[in-house]
Design a protein around this motif. Structure first.
Motif, short mmCIF file in Angstrom:
data_model
loop_
_atom_site.label_atom_id
_atom_site.label_comp_id
_atom_site.label_asym_id
_atom_site.label_seq_id
_atom_site.Cartn_x
_atom_site.Cartn_y
_atom_site.Cartn_z
N MET A 1 0.84 -1.20 0.00
CA MET A 1 0.00 0.00 0.00
C MET A 1 0.87 1.25 0.00
O MET A 1 1.91 1.28 0.67
N SER A 2 0.47 2.25 -0.74
CA SER A 2 1.25 3.47 -0.83
C SER A 2 1.42 4.13 0.53
O SER A 2 0.48 4.23 1.33
N LEU A 3 2.65 4.60 0.79
CA LEU A 3 2.92 5.30 2.04
C LEU A 3 2.19 6.64 2.10
O LEU A 3 2.07 7.25 3.16
N ASP A 4 1.71 7.12 0.95
CA ASP A 4 0.99 8.39 0.91
C ASP A 4 -0.45 8.26 1.40
O ASP A 4 -1.12 9.26 1.60
N VAL A 5 -0.93 7.02 1.54
CA VAL A 5 -2.31 6.80 1.95
C VAL A 5 -2.36 6.44 3.42
O VAL A 5 -1.87 5.39 3.84
N ASP A 6 -2.93 7.33 4.21
CA ASP A 6 -3.07 7.09 5.65
C ASP A 6 -4.35 7.75 6.12
O ASP A 6 -5.12 8.32 5.32
N LEU A 7 -4.60 7.66 7.41
CA LEU A 7 -5.85 8.22 7.94
C LEU A 7 -5.90 9.74 7.78
O LEU A 7 -6.99 10.32 7.66
N LYS A 8 -4.74 10.41 7.75
CA LYS A 8 -4.74 11.85 7.54
C LYS A 8 -5.29 12.21 6.16
O LYS A 8 -6.01 13.20 6.01
N LEU A 9 -4.92 11.42 5.15
CA LEU A 9 -5.44 11.66 3.81
C LEU A 9 -6.95 11.45 3.79
O LEU A 9 -7.69 12.26 3.22
N LEU A 10 -7.42 10.37 4.42
CA LEU A 10 -8.86 10.11 4.44
C LEU A 10 -9.61 11.22 5.18
O LEU A 10 -10.70 11.63 4.77
N GLU A 11 -9.01 11.73 6.24
CA GLU A 11 -9.62 12.85 6.97
C GLU A 11 -9.70 14.09 6.08
O GLU A 11 -10.68 14.83 6.11
N GLN A 12 -8.66 14.32 5.30
CA GLN A 12 -8.67 15.46 4.38
C GLN A 12 -9.78 15.33 3.36
O GLN A 12 -10.50 16.30 3.06
N ILE A 13 -9.96 14.11 2.81
CA ILE A 13 -11.04 13.88 1.84
C ILE A 13 -12.39 14.13 2.48
O ILE A 13 -13.27 14.77 1.89
N VAL A 14 -12.56 13.65 3.70
CA VAL A 14 -13.82 13.86 4.43
C VAL A 14 -14.11 15.36 4.56
O VAL A 14 -15.25 15.81 4.31
N LYS A 15 -13.12 16.13 4.94
CA LYS A 15 -13.34 17.57 5.12
C LYS A 15 -13.75 18.24 3.82
O LYS A 15 -14.62 19.12 3.79
N GLU A 16 -13.13 17.82 2.71
CA GLU A 16 -13.46 18.41 1.42
C GLU A 16 -14.89 18.05 1.00
O GLU A 16 -15.64 18.91 0.53
N VAL A 17 -15.25 16.78 1.18
CA VAL A 17 -16.61 16.36 0.82
C VAL A 17 -17.63 17.08 1.69
O VAL A 17 -18.66 17.57 1.20
N LYS A 18 -17.36 17.17 2.96
CA LYS A 18 -18.29 17.84 3.87
C LYS A 18 -18.49 19.31 3.46
O LYS A 18 -19.62 19.82 3.49
N SER A 19 -17.41 19.97 3.07
CA SER A 19 -17.50 21.39 2.70
C SER A 19 -18.37 21.60 1.47
O SER A 19 -19.03 22.63 1.32
N LYS A 20 -18.39 20.59 0.57
CA LYS A 20 -19.19 20.72 -0.65
C LYS A 20 -20.62 20.22 -0.47
O LYS A 20 -21.55 20.76 -1.09
N VAL A 21 -20.80 19.21 0.38
CA VAL A 21 -22.11 18.57 0.51
C VAL A 21 -23.00 19.26 1.54
O VAL A 21 -24.21 19.41 1.33
N LYS A 22 -22.42 19.68 2.63
CA LYS A 22 -23.23 20.22 3.73
C LYS A 22 -24.13 21.38 3.29
O LYS A 22 -25.30 21.43 3.68
N PRO A 23 -23.66 22.31 2.43
CA PRO A 23 -24.55 23.39 2.00
C PRO A 23 -25.72 22.92 1.13
O PRO A 23 -26.70 23.65 0.97
N LEU A 24 -25.61 21.70 0.57
CA LEU A 24 -26.68 21.18 -0.29
C LEU A 24 -27.75 20.41 0.47
O LEU A 24 -28.83 20.16 -0.07
N ILE A 25 -27.46 20.02 1.69
CA ILE A 25 -28.39 19.18 2.45
C ILE A 25 -29.72 19.91 2.68
O ILE A 25 -29.75 21.03 3.17
N GLY A 26 -30.79 19.25 2.25
CA GLY A 26 -32.12 19.82 2.40
C GLY A 26 -32.49 20.84 1.35
O GLY A 26 -33.60 21.39 1.39
N ARG A 27 -31.61 21.10 0.36
CA ARG A 27 -31.86 22.11 -0.67
C ARG A 27 -32.52 21.48 -1.90
O ARG A 27 -32.26 20.33 -2.25
N VAL A 28 -33.31 22.26 -2.61
CA VAL A 28 -34.05 21.78 -3.78
C VAL A 28 -33.09 21.28 -4.86
O VAL A 28 -33.32 20.24 -5.49
#
Length: 272
Positions: A1-28
């Motif tokens: 497994m790549s040394l570049d892939v760790d829980l910090k990377l997954l946490e970064q992805i989560v933050k990015e997804v949350k920033s894009k998705v959260k404003p859409l929740i409940g919106r038309v």
């Protein structure tokens, strides 16, 4: 497994997804149908935004891998490292999100082979609050950085169980033994989070034997539950280890905090 892939990377992805998705929740605009996903369901705009954000993050971090995801199916990122696989549900609980119900999550699992037992890293994170479940194989499971463990409750009258339903007479007959004996039944609409709730003891068990659960829904939570010390089996009680090469793959499962409770639930299923 790549040394570049760790829980910090997954946490970064989560933050990015949350920033894009959260404003859409409940919106038309989140409801707009933009296609049909590889898993067979309609793809909503909110699903597309969430999944594309995952792919963008992988490319930005120069991660060469293959991704199995609900919307895109099997997809290569950059050169496609054949020893690095991401199994992704970028928005588990889409209908909750569309209705503004704050129970939905992103699920990210990392494996070196395309099967559940080969998962090495996993995170399931709520997109509406700060719940962040994580696990690394052999190192236990955590909620917001703190170690977790499942419930040891075994009395049927005391346990809290989530059951996924389908309006089918044969199915209802199959689970009738459980419904007649389990007093406290719930279903929250996001399987990844619900299995993680078993891992930390908020739920005592989760049952989904409809044959409709995708491996992408379950992958990260599978590792988190097992690392916490919980159990997950198919409806016949055999260890669950499904191939994870396609979002079309469906599984049935029972997740429980301890073996005594698991055995009781399986017994009630067999007697129904």
């Amino acid at each position: 497994m790549s040394l570049d892939v760790d829980l910090k990377l997954l946490e970064q992805i989560v933050k990015e997804v949350k920033s894009k998705v959260k404003p859409l929740i409940g919106r038309v605009e989140a409801w707009k149908i933009v296609g049909v996903g590889a898993g067979g369901d309609q793809t909503r705009y909110i699903d597309l935004v969430a999944e594309q954000t995952v792919f963008d993050c992988l490319k930005t971090n120069n991660i060469s891998c293959f991704v199995v995801s609900e919307e895109s199916g099997f997809r290569k990122v950059l050169d496609g490292n054949p020893n690095l696989y991401f199994i992704v549900d970028s928005l588990d609980g889409t209908y909750n999100a569309l209705h503004g119900v704050p129970f939905n999550a992103i699920s990210l699992a990392v494996a070196d082979q395309l099967k559940l037992s080969a998962i090495r890293l996993g995170v399931v994170a709520s997109l509406t609050d700060e719940m962040f479940f994580s696990a690394e194989k052999g190192s236990g499971a955590k909620l917001n950085g703190e170690p977790i463990s499942p419930s040891q409750k075994e009395k049927i009258e005391d346990v809290l169980v989530s059951i996924s339903f389908t309006p089918n007479k044969k199915f209802l007959e199959k689970i009738s033994g459980i419904l007649e004996n389990v007093v406290h039944v719930r279903h929250f609409g996001a399987n990844a989070l619900e299995v993680c709730f078993v891992a930390c003891g908020r739920l005592d068990a989760v049952i989904d034997i409809r044959g409709k659960l995708r491996v992408t829904d379950l992958a990260a939570a599978y590792l988190i539950l097992k690392e916490a010390g919980g159990l997950i089996v198919d409806e016949n009680g055999f260890p669950l280890d499904s191939p994870a090469d396609s979002p079309e793959k469906k599984v049935s499962m029972i997740a429980a905090g301890n073996k005594k409770l698991l055995d009781k639930l399986l017994g009630l299923l067999k007697s129904s």
